[in-house]
Design an enzyme around this catalytic site. Structure first.
Site, PDB file in Angstrom:
ATOM      1  N   ARG A 150       0.769  -1.103  -0.062  1.00  0.00           N
ATOM      2  CA  ARG A 150      -0.021  -0.069  -0.072  1.00  0.00           C
ATOM      3  C   ARG A 150       0.944   1.261   0.029  1.00  0.00           C
ATOM      4  NH1 ARG A 150      -1.982  -3.870   3.977  1.00  0.00           N
ATOM      5  NH2 ARG A 150      -4.058  -4.439   3.216  1.00  0.00           N
ATOM      6  N   LYS A 174      -1.843  -2.673   8.040  1.00  0.00           N
ATOM      7  CA  LYS A 174      -3.038  -2.361   8.735  1.00  0.00           C
ATOM      8  C   LYS A 174      -3.193  -2.960  10.050  1.00  0.00           C
ATOM      9  CE  LYS A 174      -6.091  -0.756   4.934  1.00  0.00           C
ATOM     10  NZ  LYS A 174      -7.430  -0.979   4.133  1.00  0.00           N
ATOM     11  N   HIS A 247      -1.737   2.949  -6.245  1.00  0.00           N
ATOM     12  CA  HIS A 247      -2.642   1.779  -6.226  1.00  0.00           C
ATOM     13  C   HIS A 247      -2.836   1.008  -7.346  1.00  0.00           C
ATOM     14  CE1 HIS A 247      -5.301  -0.090  -3.219  1.00  0.00           C
ATOM     15  NE2 HIS A 247      -6.357  -0.134  -3.968  1.00  0.00           N
ATOM     16  N   ARG A 250       0.040  -1.327  -7.579  1.00  0.00           N
ATOM     17  CA  ARG A 250      -0.390  -2.359  -6.530  1.00  0.00           C
ATOM     18  C   ARG A 250      -1.069  -3.318  -7.254  1.00  0.00           C
ATOM     19  NH1 ARG A 250      -1.287  -3.915  -0.929  1.00  0.00           N
ATOM     20  NH2 ARG A 250      -3.307  -4.379  -0.410  1.00  0.00           N
ATOM     21  N   HIS A 273      -3.952  -8.866   2.841  1.00  0.00           N
ATOM     22  CA  HIS A 273      -5.475  -8.907   2.926  1.00  0.00           C
ATOM     23  C   HIS A 273      -5.675  -9.921   3.935  1.00  0.00           C
ATOM     24  CE1 HIS A 273      -6.040  -7.522  -1.678  1.00  0.00           C
ATOM     25  NE2 HIS A 273      -6.073  -6.467  -0.834  1.00  0.00           N
ATOM     26  N   TYR A 282      -8.921  -9.608  -8.311  1.00  0.00           N
ATOM     27  CA  TYR A 282      -7.950  -9.861  -9.286  1.00  0.00           C
ATOM     28  C   TYR A 282      -8.133 -11.027 -10.283  1.00  0.00           C
ATOM     29  CZ  TYR A 282      -5.795  -6.516  -6.297  1.00  0.00           C
ATOM     30  OH  TYR A 282      -5.416  -5.456  -5.651  1.00  0.00           O
TER      31      TYR A 282
END
Length: 308
Positions: A150, A174, A247, A250, A273, A282
């Site tokens: 990210r 995160k 992004h 990414r 994730h 994806y």
């Protein structure tokens, strides 16, 4: 003032107990402040579902995107859940509220050839200019495509994330979750070249906390500045600015890995994730590409029955 204290307490909880990032805290703070300003006559401790529905109805009439409304509702759900857990409310007025329906859009995509051109342009600029900024940009772009980080993770990498002799990157993502991301030889070489150049210019660099230090308030390169530099690089590489962002690169990292046979679970771990359904978007990108390829290239595509 009491309402502001409630918001401050909630944000403090997110920071200390959930290790929320600065960006998350700022976003939640803005959402809660907007909600407070648009419902000035009702206390946060007494507001009900009817007032909440009126608030979101007004936002919808103002043309607010469904994705933004969903984010704001998620913020309020967590806020009122916090108030309930703290015994400040006897209920959570958001429990029976439905999230706005989102049409899941497919990510913008760069081809492998376009990414190669982007990386080659960064390499040529670094060779021609031979300065810290061009070497930094080359290292940033190589790292981004090699790792799929990210953008906040990338620009905020501590110097210690790159450990001597190790082909891995140590990333805190995160929620403070750590993960190990393998790096390509090209990315490692670009980082080594940048670090050597910066160390030669500033002997104290290796005492710095950040891999990409700057004079910003955060102490490192900002997300917005990197996005700007990336678009400028893309323009040099013949890629429209509207098609390029950190992004998007990414997304390219993940899609190109899957297209070349990578395991979905492995890509999920590298992207950080928590839910594999997020990574599965994806696979839909690949399906769309294959369908489009058949429609465009197959010799029978577009021929009706009467043309047989």
């Amino acid at each position: 003032m009491k309402e502001q204290r409630l918001i401050s307490s909630f944000l403090e909880m997110l920071a200390t107990e959930r290790a929320a990032s600065r960006n998350t805290l700022q976003s939640y703070g803005r959402d809660l402040q907007q909600f407070l300003e648009n419902t000035p006559t009702v206390s946060l401790l007494k507001i009900g579902s009817a007032e909440l529905r009126d608030y979101f109805s007004r936002l919808e009439k103002q043309g607010l995107a469904a994705s933004t409304a969903a984010r704001k509702l998620s913020c309020l759900r967590q806020f009122f859940k916090f108030l309930h857990a703290e015994g400040l409310r006897t209920d959570n007025p958001t429990l029976n509220m439905e999230s706005p329906r989102l049409g899941r859009s497919l990510p913008k995509l760069l081809s492998e050839q376009e990414v190669d051109q982007l990386l080659e342009t960064a390499r040529l600029q670094a060779e021609e200019k031979d300065d810290i900024r061009s070497l930094r940009l080359k290292a940033l772009v190589e790292l981004l495509y090699a790792s799929g980080l990210r953008v906040s993770e990338l620009v905020g990498l501590p110097l210690a994330a790159l450990r001597s002799g190790q082909p891995y990157l140590y990333v805190r993502g995160k929620g403070g979750k750590e993960r190990l991301v393998p790096l390509s030889g090209r990315a490692l070489a670009a980082c080594a070249e940048y670090i050597d150049a910066l160390t030669s210019e500033d002997e104290n660099f290796k005492n710095n906390k950040w891999l990409f230090p700057s004079r910003s308030s955060e102490g490192h390169l900002t997300r917005h500045r990197f996005a700007q530099l990336l678009k400028e690089l893309g323009a040099e590489a013949g890629i429209l600015p509207s098609r390029l962002s950190p992004h998007v690169v990414r997304h390219a990292f993940a899609t190109h890995l899957l297209a070349n046979g990578a395991d979905l679970r492995a890509v999920q771990k590298m992207l950080g994730h928590s839910d594999i359904s997020t990574t599965q978007i994806y696979t839909h990108v690949l399906e769309e590409r294959m369908r489009s390829l058949v429609q465009q290239k197959h010799p029978l595509a577009g021929k009706g029955k009467g043309s047989e």
